[in-house]
Design a protein around this motif. Structure first.
Motif, PDB file in Angstrom:
ATOM      1  N   CYS A   1       0.827  -1.198   0.000  1.00  0.00           N
ATOM      2  CA  CYS A   1       0.000   0.000   0.000  1.00  0.00           C
ATOM      3  C   CYS A   1       0.874   1.265   0.000  1.00  0.00           C
ATOM      4  CB  CYS A   1      -0.909  -0.009   1.225  1.00  0.00           C
ATOM      5  SG  CYS A   1      -1.911   1.477   1.393  1.00  0.00           S
ATOM      6  N   GLU A   2       0.498   2.213  -0.856  1.00  0.00           N
ATOM      7  CA  GLU A   2       1.201   3.495  -0.909  1.00  0.00           C
ATOM      8  C   GLU A   2       0.986   4.253   0.402  1.00  0.00           C
ATOM      9  OE1 GLU A   2       1.539   7.401  -3.884  1.00  0.00           O
ATOM     10  OE2 GLU A   2      -0.071   5.921  -4.147  1.00  0.00           O
ATOM     11  N   GLN A   3       1.995   4.942   0.873  1.00  0.00           N
ATOM     12  CA  GLN A   3       1.912   5.699   2.120  1.00  0.00           C
ATOM     13  C   GLN A   3       2.211   7.168   1.856  1.00  0.00           C
ATOM     14  OE1 GLN A   3       4.461   3.948   5.095  1.00  0.00           O
ATOM     15  NE2 GLN A   3       3.514   1.922   4.926  1.00  0.00           N
ATOM     16  N   TYR A   4       1.312   8.038   2.316  1.00  0.00           N
ATOM     17  CA  TYR A   4       1.563   9.477   2.219  1.00  0.00           C
ATOM     18  C   TYR A   4       0.680  10.209   3.221  1.00  0.00           C
ATOM     19  CZ  TYR A   4      -2.504   9.095  -0.961  1.00  0.00           C
ATOM     20  OH  TYR A   4      -3.721   8.801  -1.525  1.00  0.00           O
ATOM     21  N   GLY A   5       1.079  11.433   3.543  1.00  0.00           N
ATOM     22  CA  GLY A   5       0.332  12.257   4.479  1.00  0.00           C
ATOM     23  C   GLY A   5      -0.859  12.937   3.817  1.00  0.00           C
ATOM     24  N   MET A   6      -1.471  13.868   4.534  1.00  0.00           N
ATOM     25  CA  MET A   6      -2.685  14.527   4.057  1.00  0.00           C
ATOM     26  C   MET A   6      -2.439  15.285   2.753  1.00  0.00           C
ATOM     27  SD  MET A   6      -5.802  14.623   5.319  1.00  0.00           S
ATOM     28  CE  MET A   6      -5.619  14.506   7.106  1.00  0.00           C
ATOM     29  N   LEU A   7      -3.305  15.062   1.778  1.00  0.00           N
ATOM     30  CA  LEU A   7      -3.200  15.780   0.509  1.00  0.00           C
ATOM     31  C   LEU A   7      -3.503  17.257   0.716  1.00  0.00           C
ATOM     32  CD1 LEU A   7      -5.055  13.359  -1.963  1.00  0.00           C
ATOM     33  CD2 LEU A   7      -2.588  13.625  -1.651  1.00  0.00           C
ATOM     34  N   ASP A   8      -2.856  18.103  -0.075  1.00  0.00           N
ATOM     35  CA  ASP A   8      -3.121  19.535   0.086  1.00  0.00           C
ATOM     36  C   ASP A   8      -4.435  19.909  -0.595  1.00  0.00           C
ATOM     37  OD1 ASP A   8      -2.649  20.108  -2.683  1.00  0.00           O
ATOM     38  OD2 ASP A   8      -0.513  20.281  -2.303  1.00  0.00           O
TER      39      ASP A   8
END
Length: 325
Positions: A77-84
């Motif tokens: 699974c791709e991991q990233y923080g909150m989208l802008d």
């Protein structure tokens, strides 16, 4: 089934006091025809399409056995923080132009708070100001104050799946409880938000568990019920389960219509099991869909969904910020 459908159309409502085991073995064609009759009589030809964006992905501290985003599971699974805000706004405008009625930001994790909550509020305020599309939110266990702020920012619906039956829930997740889910639903309703709540079938539950889930949602007064057929993901504890048959998915969706006769029954994950996008589901009581890409799986093409539903006689003209009623 025809007699039962007519009784429901006339005002009867099914509950725990009824013997609901009939749905498991009823003739599927008769069951579907009755569900479709209920839908036409009590909901009309209005169809509702919603879409989601994965606003924060991966590293979830909850141990839901079906989820590719859980930190307990071993997936790619791709991991990233909150989208802008700008990225979400661009996507929302694109989906609105495609003819979708509702747009939801979904975030992995138990909750959203602090600076990320402030960013979310700003994003929803921007979407509400610049788009006409109905806004939904799915952010786990929020506080009453956070839910009220979502409402003030322009969100009209909050999503909180109960996932399965009360009996089966501990087999699926232990880092939070079924009771936690119910409490959050009631908290969102108290904040003036319409609640979208359903679950996943094909996780090893019995048909009786599915019936129990349908009844629980009716008791909560849920008007938008997403039904997901499990797509087993390698690296999760449910990754080796056999996929459901098309007939089993149709039977379950039809049963939900009998138990929740005036709700939007919304088919979500699992339509990939149908070569035609699940056309038979929409003649078996279903009148709403999650369209476009899902969180961690590929969804259905929105243009194809619109064409299919139009061919089936559904009305897709509604386009409003107001919640589903």
């Amino acid at each position: 089934m025809k007699q039962l459908a007519n009784e429901i159309i006339a005002g009867r409502r099914l509950g725990r006091q009824d013997d609901l085991s009939v749905f498991e073995n009823a003739d599927l064609a008769d069951l579907s025809a009755g569900a479709d009759a209920i839908r036409k009589a009590l909901c009309g030809d209005q169809a509702d399409l919603c879409t989601i964006i994965n606003g924060r992905s991966g590293r979830c501290p909850e141990n839901c056995k079906f989820c590719a985003q859980s930190s307990f599971n071993h997936t790619n699974c791709e991991q990233y923080g909150m989208l802008d805000t700008a990225a979400v706004l661009e996507d929302c405008k694109e989906k609105e132009a495609a003819g979708v009625h509702a747009y939801s930001i979904v975030t992995a994790g138990r909750t959203v708070e602090g600076a990320e909550l402030e960013q979310l509020i700003k994003t929803y305020e921007t979407l509400h100001r610049e788009c006409r599309i109905r806004l939904c939110a799915s952010h786990g266990f929020l506080t009453a104050d956070a839910l009220a702020r979502l409402k003030q920012a322009g969100v009209s619906m909050y999503h909180e799946n109960i996932e399965t039956s009360r009996r089966n829930f501990p087999n699926i997740c232990t880092t939070h409880t079924y009771e936690d889910k119910i409490a959050e639903i009631k908290k969102a309703q108290a904040a003036g938000l319409t609640v979208c709540s359903g679950g996943i079938i094909g996780m090893g539950e019995t048909f009786a568990d599915r019936v129990d889930m349908a009844v629980s949602l009716a008791e909560l007064g849920i008007t938008s019920i997403p039904l997901n057929a499990l797509i087993p993901v390698k690296g999760t504890p449910l990754g080796d389960l056999s996929p459901l048959t098309k007939e089993d998915i149709i039977r379950t969706a039809a049963m939900f219509r009998y138990v929740n006769p005036t709700a939007y029954i919304r088919i979500a994950a699992g339509r990939s099991y149908f070569a035609d996008g699940g056309r038979d589901l929409f003649t078996s009581g279903v009148n709403a869909a999650l369209t476009g890409d899902m969180l961690t799986t590929v969804g259905n093409n929105t243009r194809q969904d619109i064409c299919m539903l139009t061919e089936l006689g559904f009305d897709l003209s509604k386009h409003t910020k107001e919640p589903v009623s």
